[in-house]
Design a protein around this motif. Structure first.
Motif, PDB file in Angstrom:
ATOM      1  N   GLN A  59      39.737  48.278  39.875  1.00 41.92           N
ATOM      2  CA  GLN A  59      38.722  48.389  38.828  1.00 41.92           C
ATOM      3  C   GLN A  59      39.264  47.967  37.457  1.00 41.92           C
ATOM      4  O   GLN A  59      38.660  47.121  36.801  1.00 41.92           O
TER       5      GLN A  59
ATOM      6  N   ILE B 288      33.070  42.631  42.281  1.00 44.01           N
ATOM      7  CA  ILE B 288      33.628  43.332  41.117  1.00 44.01           C
ATOM      8  C   ILE B 288      34.543  42.417  40.305  1.00 44.01           C
ATOM      9  O   ILE B 288      34.674  42.566  39.096  1.00 44.01           O
TER      10      ILE B 288
ATOM     11  N   PHE C  49      37.752  51.040  33.105  1.00 42.25           N
ATOM     12  CA  PHE C  49      36.720  50.089  33.526  1.00 42.25           C
ATOM     13  C   PHE C  49      35.415  50.342  32.763  1.00 42.25           C
ATOM     14  O   PHE C  49      34.796  49.412  32.244  1.00 42.25           O
TER      15      PHE C  49
ATOM     16  N   SER D 156      38.818  54.377  36.387  1.00 41.74           N
ATOM     17  CA  SER D 156      37.372  54.264  36.161  1.00 41.74           C
ATOM     18  C   SER D 156      37.046  54.346  34.678  1.00 41.74           C
ATOM     19  O   SER D 156      36.170  53.629  34.184  1.00 41.74           O
TER      20      SER D 156
END
Length: 154
Positions: A110, A148, A48, A45
């Motif tokens: 991600q 995404i 990302f 994360s």
């Protein structure tokens, strides 16, 4: 949320491989689900956010050293994932896919969507991804990641 996934698995009596009744296999799933929060999820994360969302929100490119640091942190977690969880097994809990595999691949997508091909030069991880995608169904996997995967086009 992991709590919601566990609730759904138990409420709807899903096939045993998702959250095994065998205590050793279940412990392996639980171990990964606990570990991943501070490792794969946090590091993936972070990459990302730093590579895609922060520049998108601020309109400013990210300093290369920050991106390099986030990438290195993720690489450490990926090495641990391969060595401690995948080992030489087809899936995290053994021979069948489980919630642990599903959560792991979703989190790893991600950084991939941010343009970091973390599967490159990692054959063990690449083969595991292929097995998870096949177990879930390639079309469903692509559909679940459609939005995404286009984040860079914002």
């Amino acid at each position: 949320s992991i709590a919601i996934l566990l609730y759904l698995v138990q409420k709807f009596k899903t096939p045993d491989h998702w959250y095994p009744s065998d205590l050793q296999k279940r412990a392996r799933v639980d171990e990964y689900l606990s570990w991943q929060h501070a490792n794969i999820r946090a590091k993936g994360s972070k990459l990302f956010l730093t590579k895609v969302l922060l520049p998108l929100l601020t309109g400013q490119p990210l300093p290369p050293e920050k991106l390099e640091f986030a990438t290195e942190e993720l690489n450490v977690a990926l090495k641990q994932f391969e060595e401690k969880f995948l080992q030489d097994k087809p899936f995290i809990a053994g021979s069948e896919i489980s919630l642990a595999d599903l959560v792991a691949l979703v989190e790893l997508m991600q950084p991939v969507c941010a343009g970091y091909d973390l599967f490159e030069e990692r054959p063990k991880l690449t083969e595991w991804r292929r097995r998870v995608e096949e177990a879930v169904g390639k079309q469903l996997f692509q559909e679940a990641h459609k939005e995404i995967m286009n984040i860079k086009n914002l």
